[in-house]
Design a protein around this motif. Structure first.
Motif, PDB file in Angstrom:
ATOM      1  N   THR A 202     -58.081 -87.116  23.703  1.00  0.00           N
ATOM      2  CA  THR A 202     -56.692 -86.879  24.110  1.00  0.00           C
ATOM      3  C   THR A 202     -56.368 -87.688  25.358  1.00  0.00           C
ATOM      4  N   SER A 203     -57.305 -87.713  26.285  1.00  0.00           N
ATOM      5  CA  SER A 203     -57.105 -88.422  27.544  1.00  0.00           C
ATOM      6  C   SER A 203     -57.117 -89.933  27.353  1.00  0.00           C
ATOM      7  N   ILE A 204     -58.180 -90.461  26.731  1.00  0.00           N
ATOM      8  CA  ILE A 204     -58.312 -91.924  26.678  1.00  0.00           C
ATOM      9  C   ILE A 204     -57.466 -92.566  25.590  1.00  0.00           C
ATOM     10  N   CYS A 205     -57.186 -91.826  24.524  1.00  0.00           N
ATOM     11  CA  CYS A 205     -56.434 -92.416  23.409  1.00  0.00           C
ATOM     12  C   CYS A 205     -54.963 -92.018  23.423  1.00  0.00           C
ATOM     13  N   LEU A 206     -54.681 -90.725  23.297  1.00  0.00           N
ATOM     14  CA  LEU A 206     -53.283 -90.303  23.215  1.00  0.00           C
ATOM     15  C   LEU A 206     -52.533 -90.559  24.513  1.00  0.00           C
ATOM     16  N   MET A 207     -53.165 -90.316  25.651  1.00  0.00           N
ATOM     17  CA  MET A 207     -52.481 -90.522  26.933  1.00  0.00           C
ATOM     18  C   MET A 207     -52.567 -91.974  27.405  1.00  0.00           C
ATOM     19  N   MET A 208     -53.775 -92.488  27.592  1.00  0.00           N
ATOM     20  CA  MET A 208     -53.941 -93.808  28.199  1.00  0.00           C
ATOM     21  C   MET A 208     -53.598 -94.949  27.234  1.00  0.00           C
ATOM     22  N   GLU A 209     -54.131 -94.894  26.038  1.00  0.00           N
ATOM     23  CA  GLU A 209     -53.891 -95.971  25.076  1.00  0.00           C
ATOM     24  C   GLU A 209     -52.479 -95.926  24.499  1.00  0.00           C
ATOM     25  N   MET A 210     -52.075 -94.769  24.031  1.00  0.00           N
ATOM     26  CA  MET A 210     -50.844 -94.675  23.247  1.00  0.00           C
ATOM     27  C   MET A 210     -49.600 -94.377  24.065  1.00  0.00           C
ATOM     28  N   ALA A 303     -44.220 -88.721  22.823  1.00  0.00           N
ATOM     29  CA  ALA A 303     -43.819 -90.103  22.547  1.00  0.00           C
ATOM     30  C   ALA A 303     -42.315 -90.204  22.308  1.00  0.00           C
ATOM     31  N   GLU A 304     -41.775 -89.228  21.603  1.00  0.00           N
ATOM     32  CA  GLU A 304     -40.339 -89.219  21.332  1.00  0.00           C
ATOM     33  C   GLU A 304     -39.553 -89.018  22.628  1.00  0.00           C
ATOM     34  N   ALA A 305     -39.988 -88.083  23.450  1.00  0.00           N
ATOM     35  CA  ALA A 305     -39.276 -87.799  24.698  1.00  0.00           C
ATOM     36  C   ALA A 305     -39.324 -88.979  25.657  1.00  0.00           C
ATOM     37  N   ARG A 306     -40.407 -89.734  25.610  1.00  0.00           N
ATOM     38  CA  ARG A 306     -40.568 -90.873  26.517  1.00  0.00           C
ATOM     39  C   ARG A 306     -40.063 -92.175  25.904  1.00  0.00           C
ATOM     40  N   GLN A 307     -39.625 -92.121  24.641  1.00  0.00           N
ATOM     41  CA  GLN A 307     -39.181 -93.329  23.933  1.00  0.00           C
ATOM     42  C   GLN A 307     -40.278 -94.407  23.974  1.00  0.00           C
ATOM     43  N   HIS A 308     -41.485 -93.944  23.696  1.00  0.00           N
ATOM     44  CA  HIS A 308     -42.661 -94.814  23.718  1.00  0.00           C
ATOM     45  C   HIS A 308     -43.488 -94.478  22.479  1.00  0.00           C
ATOM     46  N   PRO A 309     -43.312 -95.203  21.375  1.00  0.00           N
ATOM     47  CA  PRO A 309     -44.022 -94.880  20.132  1.00  0.00           C
ATOM     48  C   PRO A 309     -45.535 -94.842  20.315  1.00  0.00           C
ATOM     49  N   LEU A 310     -46.201 -93.972  19.580  1.00  0.00           N
ATOM     50  CA  LEU A 310     -47.664 -93.893  19.638  1.00  0.00           C
ATOM     51  C   LEU A 310     -48.329 -95.180  19.168  1.00  0.00           C
ATOM     52  N   THR A 311     -47.601 -96.004  18.460  1.00  0.00           N
ATOM     53  CA  THR A 311     -48.154 -97.259  17.931  1.00  0.00           C
ATOM     54  C   THR A 311     -48.010 -98.434  18.890  1.00  0.00           C
ATOM     55  N   LYS A 312     -47.329 -98.235  20.010  1.00  0.00           N
ATOM     56  CA  LYS A 312     -47.047 -99.347  20.929  1.00  0.00           C
ATOM     57  C   LYS A 312     -48.283 -99.706  21.757  1.00  0.00           C
ATOM     58  N   ARG A 313     -48.583-101.022  21.836  1.00  0.00           N
ATOM     59  CA  ARG A 313     -49.741-101.501  22.594  1.00  0.00           C
ATOM     60  C   ARG A 313     -49.363-102.724  23.414  1.00  0.00           C
ATOM     61  N   ARG A 314     -50.080-102.919  24.531  1.00  0.00           N
ATOM     62  CA  ARG A 314     -49.969-104.163  25.304  1.00  0.00           C
ATOM     63  C   ARG A 314     -51.116-105.121  24.981  1.00  0.00           C
ATOM     64  N   TYR A 315     -52.314-104.570  24.862  1.00  0.00           N
ATOM     65  CA  TYR A 315     -53.508-105.405  24.751  1.00  0.00           C
ATOM     66  C   TYR A 315     -54.246-105.231  23.419  1.00  0.00           C
ATOM     67  N   MET A 316     -54.363-103.995  22.980  1.00  0.00           N
ATOM     68  CA  MET A 316     -55.179-103.711  21.792  1.00  0.00           C
ATOM     69  C   MET A 316     -54.658-104.437  20.574  1.00  0.00           C
ATOM     70  N   TRP A 317     -55.555-105.155  19.916  1.00  0.00           N
ATOM     71  CA  TRP A 317     -55.270-105.945  18.719  1.00  0.00           C
ATOM     72  C   TRP A 317     -54.406-107.177  18.973  1.00  0.00           C
ATOM     73  N   LYS A 318     -54.025-107.395  20.252  1.00  0.00           N
ATOM     74  CA  LYS A 318     -53.125-108.514  20.568  1.00  0.00           C
ATOM     75  C   LYS A 318     -53.800-109.623  21.340  1.00  0.00           C
ATOM     76  N   LEU A 319     -54.884-109.288  22.045  1.00  0.00           N
ATOM     77  CA  LEU A 319     -55.592-110.271  22.860  1.00  0.00           C
ATOM     78  C   LEU A 319     -57.047-110.360  22.421  1.00  0.00           C
ATOM     79  N   GLU A 320     -57.706-111.428  22.822  1.00  0.00           N
ATOM     80  CA  GLU A 320     -59.154-111.515  22.666  1.00  0.00           C
ATOM     81  C   GLU A 320     -59.794-110.760  23.824  1.00  0.00           C
ATOM     82  N   TYR A 321     -60.634-109.792  23.505  1.00  0.00           N
ATOM     83  CA  TYR A 321     -61.300-109.025  24.555  1.00  0.00           C
ATOM     84  C   TYR A 321     -62.663-108.572  24.118  1.00  0.00           C
TER      85      TYR A 321
END
Length: 321
Positions: A202-210, A303-321
């Protein structure tokens, strides 16, 4: 093949002394209830639980022909977990993999693959956890014997519809949580027992990642050994409360949070009727499933209240890491 048949076939070929669970992120956390179950009940089988890249770079010496490695990756493409399968296979271990994706890279070095659902409904999201737990139950029962085997099977029959119903009934509370917590810069999450790594994911994925919300997580048993020093009025916490043997640990933390008026959201398995369908002998191991289903609704509303979809990412799957 189902878990019972898989374990039966493995044990017909070789003796199993060690069970190792391997994954990354949420998939690693989904394996934890199975690890917890074996920790609580196995007298002869050793059990361990690794993030995949540590397994790859610091491979335990016990990995060999007397080991079952159970790995998980939702899409079956997590590079570290795919590599872990190859490492385990090269050392002679029996590899069982859990994924939703047929013929994905994770299946290449797996001796057995169990395909689970995920997106169909809230209960489907629990199948990875459920299959891992059922594999653990079968390993224990077929190797050592397990007095509450039938109680566990009965619990599996009932937990999925209960969890689905619980999730659907949580909508109002989830909306209230989302409205109250949507502007928090940090949210702490804690739990205990088999649900410990539900708090972690919940902490690392739903909160931090998503949601890109700063978050920290810790076992409620560790709360009084450091983390409670940051408790103050309106400091935000999510407490995932269990029924069963570790409930008093969670309740002690809640008493302290209330004492100092912390801003506390509680998801309590007791509120969703877990003990009405699962026997007390095995209730500890089903807490994570009902709590996971309910908190997914909380995350969706946040996610709905914050207008930030759970699918939104900055880095994951978008950069080489």
């Amino acid at each position: 093949m189902n878990p019972k048949e898989i374990i039966k076939e493995i044990l017909e070929k070789q003796q199993i002394d060690h069970v190792v669970f391997v994954g990354c992120g949420a998939s690693k956390a989904d394996l934890y209830p199975a690890k917890f179950f074996l920790d609580q009940n196995a007298k002869k089988i050793s059990v361990s639980h690794y993030t995949a890249n540590e397994f790859n770079y610091a491979t335990p010496a016990l990995i060999g022909e007397n080991t079952v490695v159970i790995s998980a990756s939702l899409g079956g493409t997590t590079p570290e977990t795919v590599e872990a399968n190859a490492v385990a296979k090269a050392k002679g271990a029996q590899v069982i993999s859990l994924t939703r994706s047929v013929d994905s890279p994770l299946t290449k070095d797996a001796d057995y693959v169990i395909y689970h659902r995920f997106a169909e409904d809230y209960s489907a999201k629990l199948e990875k956890t459920g299959y891992a737990l059922l594999l653990a139950v079968e390993l224990l029962h077929q190797i050592e014997g397990y007095a509450h085997y039938e109680d566990m099977l009965d619990g599996f029959d009932k937990i999925y519809p209960l969890a689905q119903q619980a999730a659907l009934s949580a909508k109002k509370d989830a909306k209230q949580f989302a409205e109250a917590f949507k502007d928090e810069p940090v949210i702490y999450v804690m739990s205990s027992g088999a649900t410990h790594e539900v708090a972690y994911s919940t902490s690392i994925c739903l909160m931090m990642e998503m949601q890109w919300i700063n978050s920290g997580t810790f076992h409620t048993g560790e709360f009084f050994h450091g983390p409670f020093e940051i408790v103050d009025k309106d400091v935000p916490f999510v407490l995932l409360m269990n029924e069963g043997s570790t409930r008093s640990i969670d309740a002690r933390a809640l008493t302290f949070l209330n004492r100092f008026d912390a801003k506390t959201a509680i998801v309590d398995a007791l509120d969703y009727g877990l003990s009405s369908v699962v026997k007390s002998t095995v209730i500890d191991y089903f807490n994570p499933m009902v709590i996971t289903a309910v908190f997914r609704v909380y995350a969706e509303e946040l996610a709905e209240a914050r207008q930030h979809p759970l699918t939104k990412r900055r880095y994951m799957w978008k950069l080489e890491y």
